[in-house]
Design a protein around this motif. Sequence first.
Motif, PDB file in Angstrom:
ATOM      1  N   GLN A   1     -17.398  21.376 -11.735  1.00 34.16           N
ATOM      2  CA  GLN A   1     -17.410  21.068 -10.149  1.00 34.16           C
ATOM      3  C   GLN A   1     -18.455  20.257  -9.998  1.00 34.16           C
ATOM      4  OE1 GLN A   1     -15.484  22.833  -8.068  1.00 34.16           O
ATOM      5  NE2 GLN A   1     -16.050  21.206  -6.772  1.00 34.16           N
ATOM      6  N   ALA A   2     -19.701  19.932 -10.616  1.00 30.89           N
ATOM      7  CA  ALA A   2     -20.548  18.896 -10.560  1.00 30.89           C
ATOM      8  C   ALA A   2     -19.814  17.519 -10.770  1.00 30.89           C
ATOM      9  CB  ALA A   2     -21.746  19.237 -11.433  1.00 30.89           C
ATOM     10  N   VAL A   3     -18.847  17.492 -11.908  1.00 28.54           N
ATOM     11  CA  VAL A   3     -18.512  16.377 -12.103  1.00 28.54           C
ATOM     12  C   VAL A   3     -17.407  15.925 -10.777  1.00 28.54           C
ATOM     13  CG1 VAL A   3     -16.497  15.007 -13.357  1.00 28.54           C
ATOM     14  CG2 VAL A   3     -18.297  16.744 -14.605  1.00 28.54           C
ATOM     15  N   VAL A   4     -16.676  16.606 -10.196  1.00 29.37           N
ATOM     16  CA  VAL A   4     -15.897  16.667  -9.365  1.00 29.37           C
ATOM     17  C   VAL A   4     -16.681  16.127  -7.801  1.00 29.37           C
ATOM     18  CG1 VAL A   4     -14.093  17.449  -7.622  1.00 29.37           C
ATOM     19  CG2 VAL A   4     -13.729  17.917 -10.015  1.00 29.37           C
ATOM     20  N   ASN A   5     -17.739  16.739  -7.910  1.00 29.07           N
ATOM     21  CA  ASN A   5     -18.533  16.426  -6.748  1.00 29.07           C
ATOM     22  C   ASN A   5     -18.976  15.094  -6.856  1.00 29.07           C
ATOM     23  OD1 ASN A   5     -17.816  19.053  -5.613  1.00 29.07           O
ATOM     24  ND2 ASN A   5     -19.908  20.122  -6.198  1.00 29.07           N
ATOM     25  N   TRP A   6     -19.687  14.846  -7.911  1.00 29.31           N
ATOM     26  CA  TRP A   6     -20.313  13.634  -8.303  1.00 29.31           C
ATOM     27  C   TRP A   6     -19.296  12.340  -7.981  1.00 29.31           C
ATOM     28  CZ3 TRP A   6     -19.896   9.607 -11.971  1.00 29.31           C
ATOM     29  CH2 TRP A   6     -21.063   8.665 -12.013  1.00 29.31           C
TER      30      TRP A   6
ATOM     31  N   THR B   1     -16.758  12.283  -6.066  1.00 30.72           N
ATOM     32  CA  THR B   1     -16.400  12.226  -4.889  1.00 30.72           C
ATOM     33  C   THR B   1     -17.703  11.893  -3.856  1.00 30.72           C
ATOM     34  OG1 THR B   1     -15.186  14.299  -4.793  1.00 30.72           O
ATOM     35  CG2 THR B   1     -15.854  13.764  -2.395  1.00 30.72           C
ATOM     36  N   ASP B   2     -18.927  12.062  -4.387  1.00 28.04           N
ATOM     37  CA  ASP B   2     -20.051  11.350  -3.705  1.00 28.04           C
ATOM     38  C   ASP B   2     -21.199  11.149  -4.514  1.00 28.04           C
ATOM     39  OD1 ASP B   2     -22.156  10.689  -2.044  1.00 28.04           O
ATOM     40  OD2 ASP B   2     -22.033  12.697  -0.963  1.00 28.04           O
ATOM     41  N   GLU B   3     -21.438   9.789  -4.997  1.00 26.72           N
ATOM     42  CA  GLU B   3     -22.310   9.514  -5.870  1.00 26.72           C
ATOM     43  C   GLU B   3     -23.788   9.925  -5.592  1.00 26.72           C
ATOM     44  OE1 GLU B   3     -23.475   5.517  -8.719  1.00 26.72           O
ATOM     45  OE2 GLU B   3     -22.119   5.516  -7.054  1.00 26.72           O
ATOM     46  N   SER B   4     -24.180  10.264  -4.243  1.00 25.98           N
ATOM     47  CA  SER B   4     -25.401  10.513  -3.781  1.00 25.98           C
ATOM     48  C   SER B   4     -25.731  11.651  -4.015  1.00 25.98           C
ATOM     49  CB  SER B   4     -25.497   9.888  -2.358  1.00 25.98           C
ATOM     50  OG  SER B   4     -24.717  10.565  -1.505  1.00 25.98           O
ATOM     51  N   ILE B   5     -25.082  12.639  -4.167  1.00 23.54           N
ATOM     52  CA  ILE B   5     -25.018  14.246  -4.293  1.00 23.54           C
ATOM     53  C   ILE B   5     -26.547  14.499  -5.150  1.00 23.54           C
ATOM     54  CG2 ILE B   5     -22.890  14.858  -4.150  1.00 23.54           C
ATOM     55  CD1 ILE B   5     -22.929  15.779  -6.898  1.00 23.54           C
ATOM     56  N   ASP B   6     -27.356  15.325  -4.601  1.00 24.07           N
ATOM     57  CA  ASP B   6     -28.547  15.901  -5.460  1.00 24.07           C
ATOM     58  C   ASP B   6     -28.248  17.020  -6.373  1.00 24.07           C
ATOM     59  OD1 ASP B   6     -31.058  16.005  -6.465  1.00 24.07           O
ATOM     60  OD2 ASP B   6     -31.785  17.092  -4.719  1.00 24.07           O
ATOM     61  N   HIS B   7     -28.273  16.706  -7.927  1.00 21.77           N
ATOM     62  CA  HIS B   7     -27.920  17.811  -8.942  1.00 21.77           C
ATOM     63  C   HIS B   7     -28.892  17.533  -9.841  1.00 21.77           C
ATOM     64  CE1 HIS B   7     -25.606  20.236 -11.442  1.00 21.77           C
ATOM     65  NE2 HIS B   7     -24.904  20.817 -10.571  1.00 21.77           N
ATOM     66  N   PRO B   8     -29.428  18.613 -10.504  1.00 27.73           N
ATOM     67  CA  PRO B   8     -30.133  18.634 -11.812  1.00 27.73           C
ATOM     68  C   PRO B   8     -29.624  18.175 -12.758  1.00 27.73           C
ATOM     69  CG  PRO B   8     -29.550  20.845 -11.356  1.00 27.73           C
ATOM     70  CD  PRO B   8     -29.255  20.079 -10.227  1.00 27.73           C
ATOM     71  N   LEU B   9     -28.301  17.905 -13.014  1.00 26.81           N
ATOM     72  CA  LEU B   9     -27.824  17.355 -14.282  1.00 26.81           C
ATOM     73  C   LEU B   9     -27.541  15.815 -14.059  1.00 26.81           C
ATOM     74  CD1 LEU B   9     -24.961  19.775 -15.256  1.00 26.81           C
ATOM     75  CD2 LEU B   9     -27.402  19.939 -15.863  1.00 26.81           C
ATOM     76  N   ILE B  10     -27.829  15.149 -12.713  1.00 24.33           N
ATOM     77  CA  ILE B  10     -27.467  13.860 -12.571  1.00 24.33           C
ATOM     78  C   ILE B  10     -28.513  13.124 -12.268  1.00 24.33           C
ATOM     79  CG2 ILE B  10     -26.158  12.522 -10.831  1.00 24.33           C
ATOM     80  CD1 ILE B  10     -24.087  14.911 -10.629  1.00 24.33           C
ATOM     81  N   GLN B  11     -28.538  11.831 -12.711  1.00 21.17           N
ATOM     82  CA  GLN B  11     -29.637  10.913 -12.705  1.00 21.17           C
ATOM     83  C   GLN B  11     -29.457  10.469 -11.013  1.00 21.17           C
ATOM     84  OE1 GLN B  11     -30.997  10.431 -15.136  1.00 21.17           O
ATOM     85  NE2 GLN B  11     -32.889   8.974 -14.498  1.00 21.17           N
TER      86      GLN B  11
END
Length: 585
Positions: free
Chosen positions: A348-353, A355-365
């Motif tokens: 879900q984090a992959v799909v969300n990112w 869709t929107d590169e600016s999302i805040d997620h602990p796995l994402i730079q």
Amino acid sequence: MKHIAIVGVGPRGLSALENFFTLFSENPSLSKVHFTLFENARLPGSGSIWDTEQPTTNWLNISERALKNLPGRPSLTMGSIQIPSFPSYTEWLPESEQSPPEKAPDRFPPRSKMGNYLQKRYSSIANILIANNLVTLVTTSVKDINVREQQIILEDYNSESYVFDEVLLTIGHQPTELSDQIRKWKEYEENNPNVLLFEKSYPAEDISNTKHVDQNSVVGIRGFGLAMIDTVRALTIGRGGKFTIENDKTLESAFVSGENVPKKIVAFSLDGNPMAPKPLNAQIDERYTPTANEIREFAQKIEKAASDREGTTSDMFLKEAIGTIATRVYCNLDDNSNTAIASAEVFQAVVNWLTDESIDHPLIQSVNNSAYENMQAFTQMALGKEAVSLDYCIGQVWRHCQPTLYEKFAHANLSGEVIASVVSLDERIKRYSYGPPLESTQQLLALLKADILTLDFIQDPEINMKNNGWELSSNGNEITVDTMINSVLDPPRLLDVTSPIILNLLSNSLVEPVHSELGIHTKRNACIEWSEGKNEIPLAVLGRLSKGSVLGVDAILECFSPNERAWAQGAVERLIAEEKLITSQ
């Protein structure tokens, strides 16, 4: 005799020529054809982009390891005419360079080296075809194309006309309308002798050789992509500076300046996001490689979605297809400190990112980090020395899936809006999937350490034109640059192209775009898609100007893809059909 023209003979035009005569040689009963090749660049085969004499500061952005997928050409026999085979890129290399150890850093050669390969490959077939009156090379540029009584008429800049039965355009980069910003900067430069504007970053030797820049200059570079890195090398190595590698295992570098190197280089872009370097070597890159079964399933998903016009209404099919592979890869990384996170959450984090590169997620730079922080982090990931962020992982998986995506999505039977969304997504992920060689990022970091490159104005600074230069302002900081270089390459948007050949095609109603933001609408055989009621004429387009009909228009491997063979297959099939018609009459 059938007369065919290829307009633009860089690598894609070369590939089309090779494919045609390969298929032609397999049909010995066919009558002769004659090709006229139009190419105004110094060396056909390599063209201007791959010119053999360009500075070595221009690097290839694909490793020689990955170039193993650039195929050779088989030997051809056409009656008494013998055309020898030509090796693949890997086979062409010296034997000592063909199989580097998996732990050795990948090699990224200068573009001139690829140009050498392409020029020799062109000569090995074209010289024989020319000698046997099957090909004529015309060193001019075509200005106009029109259709009259089922024939295609080309006109060059000397008002010379040429008549053909078929024409293939492989003309690559074309000029486009200047943006409002560049247009204003150009007017400013014309009225101010103290400043210098480069509207484009190539040819790089113009930047290396300009007398306007010296050790007291402050140079601005608009853009933060691959062309910007070549531009930085032109300003440093090209002007007497030198990078020395201090650590052979990490490619960490130091910079020694020279008397003609500017004292400051100011980089900036709209979003300020850096590109992520490719993994150091084959061993590290292997961690991101999908399995053969995953690639097969990915191909099936893309092919199915691309043919389902009613069912495919967004780019979600691509996000989910990539998400499945990226989730498996990420969860299997041996240095992953987040193994407790369920794969469903990762997916879900992959799909969300995506869709929107600016999302805040602990796995994402986070894009809210400074550009320097993300460059440092991505560098350590590329070295295999730091836990990999999910976004970096997605980008590398995407790179491995790209050839399959480009092949299976070509000429998708979908709405222009869906095709445009897929193109846009692929372009956005290119800052990861088309990331620079690790050594390039280490060079930028070395220039930051030497206080020559600054990223203080990297994200969309305010820019005002003063008497002595462009004043950049950001977060309370100000700097004035006396030289400005635009390194942003315009997208291949058909309706923005200003070259006469394209303007005339549009005014003659011979082409139309897939979508207002994209290139020419073509069929699978590369022939343009004619409006209903028009007689179909074999006017074909391959490459950058058909962006949207195809995806992979900028990569060297895509110049030797199934798209070029599809055009050749169509041209030979039309020739066979015509001969059958003549025989039956």
